[in-house]
Design a protein around this motif. Structure first.
Motif, short mmCIF file in Angstrom:
data_model
loop_
_atom_site.label_atom_id
_atom_site.label_comp_id
_atom_site.label_asym_id
_atom_site.label_seq_id
_atom_site.Cartn_x
_atom_site.Cartn_y
_atom_site.Cartn_z
N GLY A 89 -2.96 10.70 8.00
CA GLY A 89 -2.93 11.04 9.64
C GLY A 89 -3.75 10.80 10.67
O GLY A 89 -3.37 10.89 11.76
N LYS A 90 -3.80 9.70 10.23
CA LYS A 90 -5.10 8.75 11.35
C LYS A 90 -3.85 8.08 11.72
O LYS A 90 -4.73 7.48 12.79
CB LYS A 90 -6.07 8.84 10.90
N VAL A 91 -3.90 6.72 11.35
CA VAL A 91 -3.60 5.57 11.70
C VAL A 91 -1.70 5.08 11.17
O VAL A 91 -2.04 6.00 10.47
CB VAL A 91 -4.84 4.47 11.14
N TRP A 105 -4.35 -1.35 22.44
CA TRP A 105 -5.28 -1.39 22.10
C TRP A 105 -5.76 -0.17 20.87
O TRP A 105 -5.43 1.31 21.39
CB TRP A 105 -6.07 -1.34 22.85
N GLU A 106 -6.11 -0.11 18.78
CA GLU A 106 -6.25 1.28 18.75
C GLU A 106 -7.27 0.51 18.55
O GLU A 106 -8.64 -0.24 18.86
CB GLU A 106 -5.24 0.88 17.85
N THR A 131 1.00 -1.21 -0.57
CA THR A 131 -0.28 0.23 0.17
C THR A 131 1.20 1.32 -0.05
O THR A 131 1.63 1.06 0.38
CB THR A 131 -1.01 0.33 1.18
N GLY A 132 -0.06 2.46 -0.26
CA GLY A 132 0.82 3.29 -0.33
C GLY A 132 0.97 4.39 1.39
O GLY A 132 1.43 5.32 1.27
N HIS A 133 0.81 4.15 2.24
CA HIS A 133 0.24 3.95 3.05
C HIS A 133 0.26 3.32 4.40
O HIS A 133 1.25 2.69 5.63
CB HIS A 133 -0.29 5.72 3.77
N CYS A 134 -0.46 2.81 4.59
CA CYS A 134 -1.35 1.93 5.70
C CYS A 134 -1.15 0.54 6.04
O CYS A 134 -0.77 -0.30 5.03
CB CYS A 134 -2.37 1.57 6.13
#
Length: 414
Positions: free
Chosen positions: A158-160, A252-253, A130-133
């Motif tokens: 910016g969130k995960v 814990w996310e 992936t490009g990020h996550c």
């Protein structure tokens, strides 16, 4: 055979323990394993090296925060690591998580292509394509697929994890990963679940052969009580209707489903207590305020497997409300301790269960989760013996043996 194992950490966390178990099994077989950890000390009995350190880690994290370049920092320590590989001259390199802010992945893969060393790459999440996550199930994103345009306009940058707070660099990252990771002559990808194997096959990494080798666990640590101890516990609990629900995670996310335990604490009858392991101090404080009746007990993460095994054994049901996952080893650990599992149908989470060892409910369906927990606790349709028998199919010895077979096959065909 000289084999170098590479991972972010060693001996801690699910993947770190997997690497340590594999190292030990290879050493016992008479091979010459080495461990290359990104940023954690190695146990005294291990040969190997630590690639990065606190300063480099901080620099890589900041680079990612501002430029969105996770996996593209740490150039200096990567250069030293590659020089160390030249000294060791391994017959095979086994990559695990290469993200985690400790490697310049383009330099690593350029080296692998140049040296033509056989490579096994075990993917524990989706970050490599992936490009990020590391996961995208929660938002239902499919931009990463090879038949599309590639990642762009990342909705969670910016969130995960890896938290590219100030810049969405998913377009460039996707292209850089594709160019770097593709084209290795002798590389085999391994996934712990069939679900992840199917995801890899649909990505740009689908050019490589893919094997499924489920994770293994230490069945000498994660085990049921002795027969006498179990009989004593059963007598003590005879007629006692209290039930314990357990949840475990390293961190814990939101994607791990902590909020579902809060809802269970409010919806389950008074004879239920919920124990959640792996929380940080702020999370524990918040839960105390949200659930002041004491029926939801928060505990910090433990690195003590014996303590964790004891918690599994005293639970009536292990609940895994994960919303994004690959092949959770916590499911296996609970089963090995004789505890049935209730899980959302997420990723490869269902692949560790049978009809005799737990219940799988639709992802995100709280009512179904609530009903399944009560079914397991009150009707007791699953036995400790069936759970243990299922877990025995995932021993660390059997897991290592499958990898050894793969190593030998690769070496023979090389």
């Amino acid at each position: 055979m000289k084999i170098v194992l590479v991972n972010t950490i060693c001996s801690r966390g699910s993947v770190g323990r997997i690497c340590a178990d594999l190292y030990e099994q290879l050493d016992q077989r008479g091979d010459e394993p080495y461990m290359a950890a990104g940023r954690s000390r190695l146990p005294s009995y291990m040969r190997g090296t630590v690639i990065g350190g606190p300063v480099d880690f901080a620099g890589h994290v900041l680079r990612n925060f501002f430029r969105g370049e996770a996996g593209f920092g740490s150039g200096a320590v990567t250069k030293k690591f590659l020089s160390w590989l030249d000294i060791v001259q391994p017959d095979l390199i086994h990559l695990h998580n290469i993200h985690g802010f400790y490697l310049q992945t383009e330099m690593l893969f350029a080296y692998l292509k140049q040296k033509d060393i056989p490579v096994v790459w075990t993917l524990h999440d989706c970050w490599p394509f992936t490009g990020h996550c590391a996961y995208y199930d929660f938002i239902g994103c499919e931009k990463w697929k090879a038949d599309g345009q590639g990642c762009h306009h990342c909705p969670v940058h910016g969130k995960v994890y890896p938290y590219a707070i100030f810049k969405d660099n998913s377009v460039k990252n996707y292209r850089r990963k594709k160019e770097a990771f593709c084209g290795v002559k002798n590389l085999t990808i391994v996934t712990p679940s069939q679900w992840l194997a199917d995801q890899v096959a649909a990505s740009f990494l689908g050019e490589y052969p893919i094997r499924v080798i489920p994770n293994g666990i230490n069945l000498d640590v994660f085990k049921t009580l002795s027969e006498d101890a179990q009989k004593l516990r059963d007598r003590q609990q005879a007629g006692y209707r209290h039930r314990t629900v357990l949840g475990v995670a390293n961190y814990w996310e939101e994607r791990k489903g902590l909020s579902y335990f809060e809802r269970l604490a409010k919806a389950l009858p008074s004879q239920y207590t919920i124990e959640v392991v792996g929380l940080n101090s702020p999370q524990i404080s918040v839960l105390r305020k949200k659930c002041p009746n004491g029926r939801l007990l928060g505990m910090k993460r433990t690195a003590n497997p014996e303590l964790l095994a004891a918690l599994y054994r005293t639970a009536d049901v292990y609940v895994n409300p994960t919303l994004e996952d690959n092949f959770p080893t916590t499911n296996l650990e609970a089963l090995a301790c004789g505890t049935p599992v209730v899980t959302f149908d997420t990723g490869g989470s269902r692949e560790s269960l049978t009809e005799e060892t737990g219940l799988v409910v639709p992802k995100g369906d709280f009512d179904a989760l609530l009903e399944a927990v009560q079914t397991v606790c009150m009707e007791q349709p699953f036995t400790r013996e069936a759970c243990r028998k299922r877990a025995e199919q995932f021993s660390k010895e059997g897991f290592a043996h499958k990898y050894v077979e793969l190593y030998d096959e690769i070496r023979y065909n090389n």
